[in-house]
Scaffold this motif. Structure first.
Motif, PDB file in Angstrom:
ATOM      1  N   ALA A   1       0.324   8.145  -6.634  1.00 43.72           N
ATOM      2  CA  ALA A   1       1.542   7.648  -7.271  1.00 43.72           C
ATOM      3  C   ALA A   1       1.237   6.451  -8.179  1.00 43.72           C
ATOM      4  N   ALA A   2       0.358   5.554  -7.708  1.00 46.56           N
ATOM      5  CA  ALA A   2       0.004   4.380  -8.517  1.00 46.56           C
ATOM      6  C   ALA A   2      -0.760   4.771  -9.767  1.00 46.56           C
ATOM      7  N   GLY A   3      -1.405   5.941  -9.738  1.00 48.03           N
ATOM      8  CA  GLY A   3      -2.137   6.405 -10.911  1.00 48.03           C
ATOM      9  C   GLY A   3      -1.258   6.666 -12.121  1.00 48.03           C
ATOM     10  N   PHE A   4       0.068   6.778 -11.924  1.00 42.58           N
ATOM     11  CA  PHE A   4       0.992   6.997 -13.038  1.00 42.58           C
ATOM     12  C   PHE A   4       1.310   5.704 -13.784  1.00 42.58           C
ATOM     13  N   ILE A   5       0.935   4.554 -13.198  1.00 40.33           N
ATOM     14  CA  ILE A   5       1.227   3.277 -13.855  1.00 40.33           C
ATOM     15  C   ILE A   5       0.251   3.092 -15.019  1.00 40.33           C
ATOM     16  N   PRO A   6       0.758   2.969 -16.252  1.00 43.63           N
ATOM     17  CA  PRO A   6      -0.138   2.820 -17.408  1.00 43.63           C
ATOM     18  C   PRO A   6      -1.083   1.631 -17.243  1.00 43.63           C
ATOM     19  N   VAL A   7      -2.308   1.782 -17.689  1.00 43.89           N
ATOM     20  CA  VAL A   7      -3.383   0.789 -17.655  1.00 43.89           C
ATOM     21  C   VAL A   7      -3.823   0.496 -16.216  1.00 43.89           C
ATOM     22  N   LEU A   8      -2.909  -0.012 -15.399  1.00 43.57           N
ATOM     23  CA  LEU A   8      -3.251  -0.321 -14.006  1.00 43.57           C
ATOM     24  C   LEU A   8      -3.758   0.927 -13.283  1.00 43.57           C
ATOM     25  N   GLY A   9      -3.093   2.048 -13.527  1.00 38.25           N
ATOM     26  CA  GLY A   9      -3.466   3.283 -12.860  1.00 38.25           C
ATOM     27  C   GLY A   9      -4.809   3.817 -13.290  1.00 38.25           C
ATOM     28  N   GLN A  10      -5.295   3.394 -14.450  1.00 44.05           N
ATOM     29  CA  GLN A  10      -6.581   3.880 -14.953  1.00 44.05           C
ATOM     30  C   GLN A  10      -7.692   2.840 -14.831  1.00 44.05           C
ATOM     31  N   THR A  11      -7.379   1.666 -14.313  1.00 42.96           N
ATOM     32  CA  THR A  11      -8.391   0.611 -14.162  1.00 42.96           C
ATOM     33  C   THR A  11      -8.499   0.135 -12.709  1.00 42.96           C
ATOM     34  N   VAL A  12      -7.436  -0.492 -12.206  1.00 45.81           N
ATOM     35  CA  VAL A  12      -7.459  -1.048 -10.856  1.00 45.81           C
ATOM     36  C   VAL A  12      -7.448   0.045  -9.794  1.00 45.81           C
ATOM     37  N   VAL A  13      -6.608   1.057  -9.989  1.00 41.60           N
ATOM     38  CA  VAL A  13      -6.462   2.104  -8.973  1.00 41.60           C
ATOM     39  C   VAL A  13      -7.782   2.828  -8.690  1.00 41.60           C
ATOM     40  N   PRO A  14      -8.594   3.197  -9.707  1.00 38.32           N
ATOM     41  CA  PRO A  14      -9.877   3.833  -9.389  1.00 38.32           C
ATOM     42  C   PRO A  14     -10.798   2.940  -8.551  1.00 38.32           C
ATOM     43  N   VAL A  15     -10.773   1.631  -8.803  1.00 44.02           N
ATOM     44  CA  VAL A  15     -11.600   0.706  -8.011  1.00 44.02           C
ATOM     45  C   VAL A  15     -11.118   0.677  -6.562  1.00 44.02           C
ATOM     46  N   VAL A  16      -9.796   0.589  -6.391  1.00 42.48           N
ATOM     47  CA  VAL A  16      -9.230   0.609  -5.041  1.00 42.48           C
ATOM     48  C   VAL A  16      -9.569   1.933  -4.367  1.00 42.48           C
ATOM     49  N   GLY A  17      -9.473   3.029  -5.127  1.00 39.87           N
ATOM     50  CA  GLY A  17      -9.801   4.342  -4.575  1.00 39.87           C
ATOM     51  C   GLY A  17     -11.248   4.423  -4.113  1.00 39.87           C
TER      52      GLY A  17
END
Length: 264
Positions: free
Chosen positions: A167-183
């Motif tokens: 769900a967080a991956g849909f957030i622009p920029v954050l979903g493509q930067t921070v979320v992969p690191v958290v993942g």
């Protein structure tokens, strides 16, 4: 048998302990490559499960545009550029979730398929380091049942963590930067818990004990797990690195229990 208490984490900074965890994977690779015969044998279960998961992920990639359109029907009437961007983000979120599930599930399936070999590999690593203090005899079928049960629980946890990350991956920029690191960190933690199953089971310790002990040196656990996770994302990386990850996980378990991780 209960888990040892008050296992002290090394007295170094969190960053240093994180990279010490990364180093355990490299040391595991070094221990593993000294036995070429074992190396070839260890790759076989990884090849089998690797073929299955590459096929599954390729299927996901083939249908990802349709899946992205399916979860974003609200964008059908939007301007073309906005609709396309929204569905690219949705496709990336699907691929990210698929990658997380694939890496953890691959490890679970490979450990089950190669249980006898990886158990022996872990034992040999411990023998080189002075043996296993407090070892208990684990019959083959009991070991296999433990491996299957632990793997199912960990895959279930991956799904639970993966849904909010998706769900967080849909957030622009954050979903493509921070979320992969958290993942990668979440996936790394789950991989570390999964891969250390054999050495902890050899000491009569269960999954709950494993989690508790690994938390005592969380940075090192995350460093090791994240390094494995990144390697597993590289094409053929999971197949080639899997046996080294088992050897490194044995070192991680010994470090977490305050036991020697260097040869005499």
């Amino acid at each position: 048998m209960t888990a040892p208490r008050n296992v002290a984490a090394p007295v170094t900074g969190a960053v240093g302990r994180f990279f010490a965890g990364v180093g355990l994977l490299l040391r595991g690779l070094g221990l593993y490559v000294r036995s070429p015969g074992l190396m070839l044998l260890g790759v076989v279960p990884a090849l089998i499960s690797g073929a299955l998961f590459v096929t599954a992920f390729a299927t996901l990639a083939y249908f990802v545009e349709d899946l992205a359109a399916w979860v974003t029907p609200f964008a059908d009437d939007w301007p073309t550029s906005t609709r396309s961007l929204t569905r690219v983000i949705a496709a990336l979120a699907f691929l990210g979730l698929g990658g997380l599930l694939a890496v953890v599930s691959f490890t679970a399936v490979t450990l089950v398929l190669g249980d006898p070999f990886y158990e022996k590999l872990s034992e040999r690593v411990e023998e080189r380091l002075g043996g296993t203090p407090g070892a208990v005899e684990v019959p083959f079928w009991a070991s296999l049942r433990r491996s299957v049960a632990d793997s199912l629980r960990l895959v279930g946890r991956t799904v639970l963590f993966g849904i909010p990350l998706f769900a967080a991956g849909f957030i622009p920029v954050l979903g493509q930067t921070v979320v992969p690191v958290v993942g990668a960190l979440v996936g790394g933690w789950l991989l570390a818990v999964e891969l250390t199953g054999a050495p902890f089971s050899r000491r009569g310790l269960r999954l709950a004990d494993r989690r508790s002990i690994l938390r005592a040196d969380r940075p090192a656990t995350l460093g090791f797990g994240a390094a494995v996770f990144v390697c597993f994302l590289i094409p053929l990386g999971a197949v080639l690195v899997m046996p080294a990850a088992v050897a490194g996980a044995t070192l991680l378990a010994r470090r977490s229990l305050g036991q020697t991780v260097t040869e005499d």
